[in-house]
Design an enzyme around this catalytic site. Sequence first.
Site, PDB file in Angstrom:
ATOM      1  CB  CYS A 114      -0.892  -0.026   1.235  1.00 25.68           C
ATOM      2  SG  CYS A 114      -1.822   1.517   1.467  1.00 25.68           S
TER       3      CYS A 114
ATOM      4  CE1 TYR B 178      -4.969   1.623  -5.173  1.00 27.59           C
ATOM      5  CE2 TYR B 178      -3.307   3.346  -5.466  1.00 27.59           C
ATOM      6  CZ  TYR B 178      -3.697   2.142  -4.909  1.00 27.59           C
ATOM      7  OH  TYR B 178      -2.844   1.450  -4.090  1.00 27.59           O
TER       8      TYR B 178
HETATM    9  N1  GSH Z   1      -6.797   7.766   3.103  1.00 30.92           N
HETATM   10  C1  GSH Z   1      -6.126   6.601   3.420  1.00 30.92           C
HETATM   11  C2  GSH Z   1      -6.215   5.590   2.278  1.00 30.92           C
HETATM   12  C3  GSH Z   1      -5.690   4.261   2.681  1.00 30.92           C
HETATM   13  C4  GSH Z   1      -6.107   3.160   1.707  1.00 30.92           C
HETATM   14  O1  GSH Z   1      -6.912   3.371   0.779  1.00 30.92           O
HETATM   15  N2  GSH Z   1      -5.549   1.949   1.924  1.00 30.92           N
HETATM   16  C5  GSH Z   1      -5.903   0.796   1.108  1.00 30.92           C
HETATM   17  C6  GSH Z   1      -4.678   0.010   0.670  1.00 30.92           C
HETATM   18  S1  GSH Z   1      -3.674   0.852  -0.508  1.00 30.92           S
HETATM   19  C7  GSH Z   1      -6.703  -0.207   1.909  1.00 30.92           C
HETATM   20  O2  GSH Z   1      -6.380  -0.498   3.047  1.00 30.92           O
HETATM   21  N3  GSH Z   1      -7.750  -0.790   1.298  1.00 30.92           N
HETATM   22  C8  GSH Z   1      -8.548  -1.816   1.905  1.00 30.92           C
HETATM   23  C9  GSH Z   1      -9.993  -1.607   1.591  1.00 30.92           C
HETATM   24  O3  GSH Z   1     -10.322  -0.672   0.858  1.00 30.92           O
HETATM   25  O4  GSH Z   1     -10.812  -2.373   2.083  1.00 30.92           O
HETATM   26  C10 GSH Z   1      -4.704   6.975   3.752  1.00 30.92           C
HETATM   27  O5  GSH Z   1      -4.041   7.656   2.963  1.00 30.92           O
HETATM   28  O6  GSH Z   1      -4.265   6.615   4.821  1.00 30.92           O
END
Ligand code: GSH
Length: 320
Positions: A63, A194
């Site tokens: 990530c 993305y």
């Molecule tokens: N706004 C968050 C975004 C974090 C994010 O989107 N993380 C993704 C991985 S790249 C995630 O954990 N996705 C799991 C999901 O959407 O269920 C940040 O920058 O901390």
Amino acid sequence: MLVNGKWDADWQPVQATDKKGGFVRQISGFRNWVTVDGSAGPTGEGGFQAEAGRYHLFVALICPWASRTLIARALKGLEDVVTVSIVEPELTREGWKLSDAALADVETAQGATYLHQIYTATDPVYTGRATVPVLWDRKTRRIVNNESADIVRMFNTGFGALAKNDIDLYPADIAADIDALNDWIYPRLNNGVYCAGFATTQVAYDEAFADVFTALDALEDRLLGKGPFLFGDRLTETDIRAFVTLVRFDLAYHGLFKTNKRALTSYPALSAYLERVLQVPGVAATVSPDHIKRGYYSIKALNPNGIVPDGPDLPWMRLL
Ligand SMILES: N[C@@H](CCC(=O)N[C@@H](CS)C(=O)NCC(=O)O)C(=O)O
């Protein structure tokens, strides 16, 4: 995702879409700040005083947002102050799974197997995606913050003298310029890839694709004009934000997200910049091509058979 604290079995990794079929990222739910004296930060509640060993970071090496926080932790010399668990690289039917090492650490894992249990330990009726990064407070047993932009800034100043390195990732005299460049890079590049990858219509994909390459071209020009970092001699949080996307570009985005007009290797200044940042002490240890490829290519909606490409071999991998 979690709905009123219960895991929704119909969880889909493709996130919300707008009317044009464009990708919409969820707003982070926990926004408290660790501060030197425990007072409240710019958002959220107070009570989270900087202390060695009190806070724990859950990250996925796939990530880019989580990797921002890992890099900031390394650059500030907070490795002995904030502990870390790296989740398994593949998203499961229940989201991020804690690694064996995290599970063995009963104190941080809270009896949880999946990251969503860390969320419901904080808020038993939480609704939303259980995303990484998560900054967890062992003392109050709750999530402090799950927004990487905030976590990077609290690592920069919130731990005061507990941070071994005095590098300033957000210097006051260029703070407005940093904010402006961050705000420019985020929609076009960090989230732009993305938007291309998760677009559900041609028009949304085409727009995102154009944005990504406009941004790469502009950053290439900027680095040709001045360097070695985006703001000259000083490495700032903007470099962290750019780097985490660039290092994933040829490994995952170019193929899986179809941002394939050019490979990053065909941009000389950006390639040299990527290697420069990678060689800053602490950064290389945050990069795992294996986790990045396995993680992205496990997104079933984009790659139903889950085949992980064997390549590419990239010049910067010799530095890992
Ligand atoms: N706004 C968050 C975004 C974090 C994010 O989107 N993380 C993704 C991985 S790249 C995630 O954990 N996705 C799991 C999901 O959407 O269920 C940040 O920058 O901390």
